[in-house]
Design a protein around this motif. Structure first.
Motif, PDB file in Angstrom:
ATOM      1  N   LEU A 123     -30.996 -29.699 -40.923  1.00 48.07           N
ATOM      2  CA  LEU A 123     -30.147 -29.235 -39.253  1.00 48.07           C
ATOM      3  C   LEU A 123     -29.340 -29.927 -38.733  1.00 48.07           C
ATOM      4  N   MET A 124     -28.060 -30.033 -38.190  1.00 42.72           N
ATOM      5  CA  MET A 124     -27.573 -30.715 -37.762  1.00 42.72           C
ATOM      6  C   MET A 124     -27.142 -29.975 -36.649  1.00 42.72           C
ATOM      7  N   HIS A 125     -27.125 -30.643 -35.391  1.00 44.23           N
ATOM      8  CA  HIS A 125     -27.473 -29.741 -33.961  1.00 44.23           C
ATOM      9  C   HIS A 125     -26.402 -30.644 -33.276  1.00 44.23           C
ATOM     10  N   CYS A 126     -25.940 -29.727 -31.559  1.00 44.97           N
ATOM     11  CA  CYS A 126     -26.208 -30.036 -30.776  1.00 44.97           C
ATOM     12  C   CYS A 126     -27.159 -30.121 -30.008  1.00 44.97           C
ATOM     13  N   HIS A 127     -28.319 -31.348 -29.213  1.00 43.68           N
ATOM     14  CA  HIS A 127     -28.802 -31.327 -28.559  1.00 43.68           C
ATOM     15  C   HIS A 127     -29.284 -31.268 -27.409  1.00 43.68           C
ATOM     16  N   LEU A 128     -27.387 -30.729 -26.661  1.00 42.06           N
ATOM     17  CA  LEU A 128     -28.118 -29.938 -25.750  1.00 42.06           C
ATOM     18  C   LEU A 128     -28.262 -28.556 -25.764  1.00 42.06           C
ATOM     19  N   ASP A 129     -29.364 -28.260 -25.074  1.00 38.88           N
ATOM     20  CA  ASP A 129     -29.996 -26.765 -25.721  1.00 38.88           C
ATOM     21  C   ASP A 129     -28.997 -25.608 -25.947  1.00 38.88           C
ATOM     22  N   VAL A 130     -28.173 -25.163 -24.488  1.00 36.96           N
ATOM     23  CA  VAL A 130     -27.755 -24.705 -24.444  1.00 36.96           C
ATOM     24  C   VAL A 130     -26.233 -24.121 -25.373  1.00 36.96           C
ATOM     25  N   HIS A 131     -26.230 -25.273 -26.290  1.00 32.24           N
ATOM     26  CA  HIS A 131     -25.138 -25.315 -26.617  1.00 32.24           C
ATOM     27  C   HIS A 131     -25.529 -24.959 -28.317  1.00 32.24           C
ATOM     28  N   ILE A 132     -26.826 -25.470 -29.029  1.00 27.58           N
ATOM     29  CA  ILE A 132     -27.366 -24.937 -30.145  1.00 27.58           C
ATOM     30  C   ILE A 132     -27.724 -23.838 -29.818  1.00 27.58           C
ATOM     31  N   THR A 133     -28.402 -22.626 -28.733  1.00 29.29           N
ATOM     32  CA  THR A 133     -27.951 -21.593 -28.342  1.00 29.29           C
ATOM     33  C   THR A 133     -27.024 -20.642 -28.731  1.00 29.29           C
ATOM     34  N   TRP A 134     -26.156 -21.443 -28.548  1.00 28.60           N
ATOM     35  CA  TRP A 134     -24.625 -20.766 -28.755  1.00 28.60           C
ATOM     36  C   TRP A 134     -24.714 -20.633 -30.077  1.00 28.60           C
ATOM     37  N   GLY A 135     -24.876 -22.140 -31.049  1.00 25.14           N
ATOM     38  CA  GLY A 135     -24.354 -21.574 -32.622  1.00 25.14           C
ATOM     39  C   GLY A 135     -23.659 -22.643 -32.687  1.00 25.14           C
ATOM     40  N   LEU A 136     -23.939 -23.927 -32.189  1.00 25.48           N
ATOM     41  CA  LEU A 136     -23.494 -25.432 -32.450  1.00 25.48           C
ATOM     42  C   LEU A 136     -24.554 -26.265 -33.141  1.00 25.48           C
ATOM     43  N   ALA A 137     -24.074 -25.828 -34.509  1.00 21.48           N
ATOM     44  CA  ALA A 137     -25.068 -26.203 -34.888  1.00 21.48           C
ATOM     45  C   ALA A 137     -24.502 -26.405 -36.695  1.00 21.48           C
ATOM     46  N   MET A 138     -25.058 -26.701 -37.540  1.00 21.53           N
ATOM     47  CA  MET A 138     -24.993 -26.188 -39.096  1.00 21.53           C
ATOM     48  C   MET A 138     -26.448 -27.087 -39.979  1.00 21.53           C
ATOM     49  N   ALA A 139     -26.198 -27.393 -41.498  1.00 18.19           N
ATOM     50  CA  ALA A 139     -27.546 -27.141 -42.169  1.00 18.19           C
ATOM     51  C   ALA A 139     -27.065 -28.103 -43.121  1.00 18.19           C
ATOM     52  N   PHE A 140     -27.234 -29.459 -43.976  1.00 14.84           N
ATOM     53  CA  PHE A 140     -27.112 -29.460 -45.098  1.00 14.84           C
ATOM     54  C   PHE A 140     -28.102 -29.656 -46.392  1.00 14.84           C
ATOM     55  N   LEU A 141     -27.375 -28.533 -47.394  1.00 19.25           N
ATOM     56  CA  LEU A 141     -28.446 -28.537 -48.175  1.00 19.25           C
ATOM     57  C   LEU A 141     -28.202 -30.220 -49.394  1.00 19.25           C
ATOM     58  N   VAL A 142     -29.417 -30.858 -49.588  1.00 14.48           N
ATOM     59  CA  VAL A 142     -29.531 -32.233 -50.325  1.00 14.48           C
ATOM     60  C   VAL A 142     -30.141 -31.668 -51.686  1.00 14.48           C
ATOM     61  N   GLU A 143     -29.675 -31.706 -52.645  1.00 14.51           N
ATOM     62  CA  GLU A 143     -30.222 -30.994 -53.617  1.00 14.51           C
ATOM     63  C   GLU A 143     -30.985 -32.701 -53.702  1.00 14.51           C
ATOM     64  N   ASP A 144     -31.796 -31.987 -54.857  1.00 18.14           N
ATOM     65  CA  ASP A 144     -33.062 -32.195 -55.739  1.00 18.14           C
ATOM     66  C   ASP A 144     -32.343 -34.164 -56.725  1.00 18.14           C
ATOM     67  N   GLY A 145     -32.775 -34.633 -56.999  1.00 16.46           N
ATOM     68  CA  GLY A 145     -32.456 -35.913 -57.556  1.00 16.46           C
ATOM     69  C   GLY A 145     -33.102 -35.463 -58.879  1.00 16.46           C
ATOM     70  N   VAL A 146     -33.596 -37.232 -59.569  1.00 17.55           N
ATOM     71  CA  VAL A 146     -34.187 -37.122 -60.793  1.00 17.55           C
ATOM     72  C   VAL A 146     -35.934 -37.724 -60.349  1.00 17.55           C
TER      73      VAL A 146
END
Length: 572
Positions: free
Chosen positions: A533-556
């Motif tokens: 997860l990447m998000h704003c650490h002002l909780d009011v903002h993550i509550t409103w949706g200021l976030a996204m997520a990185f999906l890091v694939e497996d390597g070898v």
């Protein structure tokens, strides 16, 4: 035997001995965290709060680099809960990261879950906190990581001597009502939530508040001539803070569990989620000195808690009856003071930056508004609901399974999230203009991730926007530290601003403040598989949706792949 063979054998033996020493000095710690209600009195009001083991703040965990932690969380409270180990890299152990519905389903009342992870390659101050709703207002504590036993010492030791003592200083916020009720009321109406009633140091508001006295003030006794290490943690939900200690200079030596070049200052600016370690030599006339903290509030016209919290540092040979000396703090809107602090931090050593950039991303961050549904009455401006977004996507948490579970069991992924988070804003505009077109104020809700190949070198320009109100946004990335290459005001211009980036000794952090109506550039290598997860650490903002997520694939191979989920992973 030739001298060459002897040398090779000696080197091999030394490597084996070194590895054995590291294994021998690493420990495994077991703890139980019992989430339960406890009655406390603040500001003359008694109320029940959620705690860990009945403590507020919760217990400090002290480890050495390389130690493993096994923490069984038992939920005897009345709310769903998870625990996030803020800043811990969680290499391949994403199941222990903690954000609700991102890496796990919540621990239901009456349930339990055991977090298992190793703290490797990090030293300094981190912390842990609840990552469900607004429980972290009271469910939080310090995570202190010292150098591996018998291997290394603090790089800031003076004449080989460590600080005489170490003092955790946890800054927080206090509401006279249940913070869960605060956010639920706001979510129901779409309005901004009530601001806090007090700021706190180690759970106490300090004697400047109503109904407060010396017993409601955190007090630290110090000795003349000693150098102490203060470990600042900003656990406040929604308030960035200026902090100062009257009459004394603070020398910053670490931030977010990464060492920095020593930087002397009278004021520290610390955002929610961040930690800052400072050395203080107590060389002033014996007496009593306030440590004080108050808001850095960068958004114009937005209400904030305009109070001041205090703690007292008193010399053990001074008069305990004298009135404490008060420091001078910057004005609440002193962006210049905040900028001076953040741009003065430098990494202790030359940065190990990748020579290439595989993923060049541009993320706009800011607050917007949703239109109110037909026939509904909403509490935001002009009958709207507050929203927030990254690249115009307002993040929506799943409710039936976590994103990491859906990713691991790929047959369910399409039902939970999509991997089409935009690498750039869908519409380019003057992001920091005084009057951004109303057509750009409404984001699109969605559960989207950005997919990264294992080992990719990632650079992200984080661009603040002036939609509704420009503000300093502390952006936190789970599972990663990153280099902060630079920051500035206005719109980022690659043609001119790239040359200003610090490629030599940028600070490494896990939470970066994106300046009000400005930008910050960060870089990291995607070497930790999982969903982060990447998000704003002002909780009011993550509550409103200021976030996204990185999906890091497996390597070898196994060492570049996410571990299998544990058998006690909570069910939704």
């Amino acid at each position: 035997m030739s001298s060459y063979c002897s040398s090779v054998l000696l080197i091999a033996l030394l490597l084996v001995c070194s590895q054995l020493l590291q294994v021998a000095t690493a420990r495994e710690q077991y703890h139980e965290f019992v989430i339960r209600g406890a009655s406390v009195t603040r500001l003359c009001r008694q109320r029940s709060i959620m705690t860990v083991n009945g403590q507020f703040p919760g217990p400090a965990l002290e480890v050495n680099e390389g130690d493993s932690l096994i923490v069984r969380v038992i939920n005897r409270g009345g709310y769903n809960v998870t625990v996030h180990w803020h800043g811990v890299r969680q290499m391949r152990t994403g199941w222990s990261d903690g954000p609700e519905f991102v890496t796990q389903c919540p621990i239901r009342p009456g349930g339990s879950y055991t977090y298992r992870f190793t703290v490797a390659g990090q030293e300094g101050t981190l912390w842990w906190h609840a990552h469900s709703s607004w429980l972290r207002a009271t469910v939080h504590g310090a995570l202190i990581i010292r150098p591996r036993a018998g291997v290394a010492a603090y790089p800031f030791n003076v004449d080989g001597k460590p600080p005489a003592r170490e003092i955790p200083v946890i800054l927080g916020e206090w509401w006279d009502m249940n913070p869960i009720d605060v956010v639920r009321t706001a979510t129901r109406t779409g309005a901004a939530p009530n601001i806090s009633d007090a700021l706190t140091v180690n759970g106490q508001p300090g004697d400047l508040y109503r109904c407060s006295s010396s017993k409601d003030t955190a007090t630290f006794t110090v000795k003349s001539g000693e150098t102490n290490l203060l470990r600042f943690i900003n656990a406040a939900l929604n308030t960035e803070l200026f902090v100062s200690l009257a009459g004394h200079t603070m020398t910053v030596v670490a931030a977010d569990a990464s060492y920095t070049k020593p930087y002397s200052t009278s004021v520290v600016m610390i955002a929610p989620g961040q930690t800052t370690d400072v050395l203080v030599t107590f060389d002033q006339p014996p007496g009593r000195y306030y440590l004080a903290a108050r808001a850095y509030a960068s958004a114009q016209g937005v209400p904030f808690d305009n109070t001041t919290t205090t703690a007292v540092f008193e010399y053990d040979d001074g008069s305990t009856s004298s009135a404490p000396m008060m420091p001078t703090l910057p004005a609440y809107n002193d962006t210049a003071a905040a900028t001076t602090f953040t741009t003065s931090l430098r990494g202790l050593r030359k940065a190990e930056l990748p020579s290439r950039v595989d993923e060049s991303l541009f993320f706009t961050v800011g607050v917007g508004l949703f239109n109110c549904s037909t026939g509904q009455s909403c509490g935001g401006p002009n009958n709207t609901r507050f929203a927030a977004s990254i690249n115009n996507v307002s993040f929506v948490l799943p409710s039936t399974v976590s994103i990491l579970q859906a990713h691991y069991h790929a047959n369910t992924a399409d039902e939970v999230f999509t991997d089409d988070f935009p690498a750039n804003p869908p519409v380019q505009f003057d992001y920091t203009a005084q009057n951004v077109s109303r057509a750009l104020w409404q984001p699109v809700p969605g559960t989207k991730v950005y997919r990264l190949k294992y080992g990719a070198a990632v650079q992200v320009v984080l661009q603040g926007t002036n939609i509704f109100a420009g503000e300093n946004h502390p952006i936190h990335i789970h599972g990663y530290d990153f280099y902060i290459l630079g920051e500035g005001f206005g719109n980022f211009d690659a043609a001119t601003d790239t040359a200003k980036l610090n490629m030599d000794d940028p600070p490494m952090r896990n939470t970066v403040g994106v300046p009000v109506n400005g930008w910050a550039v960060i870089r990291f290598v995607a070497d930790n598989p999982g969903v982060w997860l990447m998000h704003c650490h002002l909780d009011v903002h993550i509550t409103w949706g200021l976030a996204m997520a990185f999906l890091v694939e497996d390597g070898v191979g196994e060492l570049q792949s996410l571990q299998a989920p544990p058998p006690d992973l909570p069910l939704c």
